[in-house]
Design a protein around this motif. Structure first.
Motif, short mmCIF file in Angstrom:
data_model
loop_
_atom_site.label_atom_id
_atom_site.label_comp_id
_atom_site.label_asym_id
_atom_site.label_seq_id
_atom_site.Cartn_x
_atom_site.Cartn_y
_atom_site.Cartn_z
N ARG A 44 0.84 -1.19 0.00
CA ARG A 44 0.00 0.00 0.00
C ARG A 44 0.88 1.25 0.00
NH1 ARG A 44 -3.80 0.40 4.86
NH2 ARG A 44 -1.88 0.42 6.03
N PRO A 45 0.38 2.30 -0.58
CA PRO A 45 1.08 3.57 -0.43
C PRO A 45 0.89 4.08 0.99
CG PRO A 45 -0.99 3.92 -1.56
CD PRO A 45 -0.84 2.44 -1.38
N ASP A 46 1.79 4.93 1.46
CA ASP A 46 1.62 5.53 2.78
C ASP A 46 0.61 6.68 2.74
OD1 ASP A 46 3.48 3.84 3.98
OD2 ASP A 46 5.13 5.14 3.36
N TYR A 47 0.56 7.35 1.58
CA TYR A 47 -0.30 8.53 1.45
C TYR A 47 -1.11 8.46 0.17
CZ TYR A 47 2.71 10.33 5.08
OH TYR A 47 3.38 10.48 6.24
N LEU A 48 -2.26 9.11 0.20
CA LEU A 48 -3.08 9.33 -0.99
C LEU A 48 -3.20 10.83 -1.19
CD1 LEU A 48 -5.92 6.72 -0.40
CD2 LEU A 48 -4.01 6.56 -2.00
N SER A 49 -3.65 11.23 -2.36
CA SER A 49 -3.77 12.64 -2.69
C SER A 49 -5.22 12.97 -3.05
CB SER A 49 -2.85 12.97 -3.87
OG SER A 49 -3.01 14.31 -4.24
N LEU A 50 -5.80 13.91 -2.33
CA LEU A 50 -7.11 14.45 -2.69
C LEU A 50 -6.85 15.51 -3.74
CD1 LEU A 50 -10.17 14.64 -2.18
CD2 LEU A 50 -9.67 16.29 -0.37
N SER A 51 -7.13 15.16 -5.00
CA SER A 51 -6.74 16.04 -6.10
C SER A 51 -7.88 16.92 -6.61
CB SER A 51 -6.18 15.22 -7.25
OG SER A 51 -7.13 14.28 -7.70
N GLN A 52 -9.10 16.61 -6.21
CA GLN A 52 -10.24 17.45 -6.62
C GLN A 52 -11.35 17.27 -5.61
OE1 GLN A 52 -12.44 16.21 -10.10
NE2 GLN A 52 -12.91 18.32 -10.63
N LEU A 53 -12.00 18.37 -5.23
CA LEU A 53 -13.17 18.29 -4.37
C LEU A 53 -14.03 19.52 -4.61
CD1 LEU A 53 -14.52 16.46 -2.26
CD2 LEU A 53 -13.62 18.01 -0.53
N LEU A 54 -15.19 19.29 -5.18
CA LEU A 54 -16.16 20.36 -5.45
C LEU A 54 -17.38 20.14 -4.57
CD1 LEU A 54 -16.03 20.30 -9.35
CD2 LEU A 54 -14.81 21.86 -7.83
N ILE A 55 -17.77 21.18 -3.86
CA ILE A 55 -18.97 21.12 -3.01
C ILE A 55 -19.96 22.11 -3.59
CG2 ILE A 55 -19.89 21.36 -0.68
CD1 ILE A 55 -16.95 20.98 0.31
N CYS A 56 -21.07 21.59 -4.12
CA CYS A 56 -22.06 22.42 -4.82
C CYS A 56 -23.31 22.58 -3.96
CB CYS A 56 -22.42 21.78 -6.15
SG CYS A 56 -23.63 22.71 -7.08
N ASN A 57 -23.62 23.81 -3.63
CA ASN A 57 -24.83 24.10 -2.86
C ASN A 57 -26.03 24.06 -3.80
OD1 ASN A 57 -26.94 25.09 -1.40
ND2 ASN A 57 -25.92 26.94 -0.72
N THR A 58 -26.81 22.98 -3.72
CA THR A 58 -28.02 22.83 -4.54
C THR A 58 -29.27 23.19 -3.76
OG1 THR A 58 -28.07 20.49 -3.98
CG2 THR A 58 -26.99 21.08 -6.05
N ASP A 59 -29.09 23.73 -2.57
CA ASP A 59 -30.20 24.12 -1.70
C ASP A 59 -30.76 25.47 -2.16
OD1 ASP A 59 -30.78 23.06 1.46
OD2 ASP A 59 -31.66 24.97 0.86
N SER A 60 -31.93 25.82 -1.65
CA SER A 60 -32.53 27.12 -1.99
C SER A 60 -32.05 28.22 -1.05
CB SER A 60 -34.06 27.01 -1.93
OG SER A 60 -34.45 26.61 -0.63
N THR A 61 -31.19 27.86 -0.08
CA THR A 61 -30.63 28.83 0.86
C THR A 61 -29.12 28.58 1.00
OG1 THR A 61 -30.98 27.40 2.78
CG2 THR A 61 -32.78 28.89 2.20
N ASP A 62 -28.45 29.43 1.77
CA ASP A 62 -27.05 29.18 2.09
C ASP A 62 -26.95 27.92 2.94
OD1 ASP A 62 -26.67 31.61 0.87
OD2 ASP A 62 -26.07 32.68 2.68
N ILE A 63 -25.84 27.18 2.81
CA ILE A 63 -25.63 25.98 3.61
C ILE A 63 -24.35 26.12 4.44
CG2 ILE A 63 -26.86 24.44 2.02
CD1 ILE A 63 -24.08 23.42 1.08
N VAL A 64 -24.25 25.29 5.46
CA VAL A 64 -23.06 25.24 6.31
C VAL A 64 -22.44 23.86 6.17
CG1 VAL A 64 -22.22 25.39 8.68
CG2 VAL A 64 -24.06 26.91 7.91
N VAL A 65 -21.11 23.82 5.92
CA VAL A 65 -20.42 22.56 5.66
C VAL A 65 -19.19 22.43 6.56
CG1 VAL A 65 -19.13 21.25 3.90
CG2 VAL A 65 -21.14 22.57 3.25
N PRO A 86 -22.80 30.00 -0.15
CA PRO A 86 -24.03 30.67 -0.60
C PRO A 86 -24.86 29.81 -1.57
CG PRO A 86 -22.15 32.15 -0.74
CD PRO A 86 -21.61 30.77 -0.47
N HIS A 87 -26.12 30.16 -1.66
CA HIS A 87 -27.09 29.50 -2.54
C HIS A 87 -26.54 29.42 -3.97
CE1 HIS A 87 -30.78 28.76 -4.71
NE2 HIS A 87 -30.74 29.95 -5.27
N LEU A 88 -26.59 28.21 -4.56
CA LEU A 88 -26.19 27.93 -5.94
C LEU A 88 -24.71 28.23 -6.24
CD1 LEU A 88 -29.36 29.02 -7.95
CD2 LEU A 88 -28.70 26.73 -7.21
#
Length: 132
Positions: A44-65, A86-88
């Protein structure tokens, strides 16, 4: 050597923790993992790489993450703590700067309100090594 490519695609709702990555499945000595053909073993490798992460607010209001890594001993490493999106709006969390993390850690995301909804997409990469 085989590459590790883990696609992340989650639809979130509510306040439950969602695992975006769980540690690699290993056999016996926790140093090797077996692939479906069962013919070869790779370290196994010792480390992995998070190379992309998109968080899309599809709610009708602002969200908290909240977004964090959790070690096997329960230690948390916060990336986002109660971040308002923020929304969208889509948050490009990585924005061209990959994050390496220990292969035994969990990547967790959580919304701050039961009524919030969001979509998350991403990619985790790594390279297995031959076990000598």
């Amino acid at each position: 050597m085989p590459d590790i490519k883990i696609n992340i695609a989650e639809s979130l709702s509510g306040t439950d923790e969602v695992l975006l990555y769980t540690p690699l499945v290993v056999i016996e000595d926790e140093e090797t993992t077996e692939y479906p053909d069962g013919d070869e073993y790779f370290a196994r490798p010792d480390y992995l790489s998070l190379s992309q992460l998109l968080i899309c607010n599809t709610d009708s209001t602002d969200i908290v993450v909240s977004l964090y890594l959790e070690s096997s001993s329960g230690n948390l490493f916060q990336f986002l703590r109660s971040q308002v999106i923020p929304h969208l709006v889509t948050l490009d969390f990585i924005n061209g700067n990959p994050i390496e993390f220990d292969v035994d850690m969990k990547l967790v995301i959580k919304l701050g309100d039961a009524g919030h909804i969001a979509n998350v997409t991403g990619m985790i990469n790594g390279t297995m090594k031959y076990n000598n």
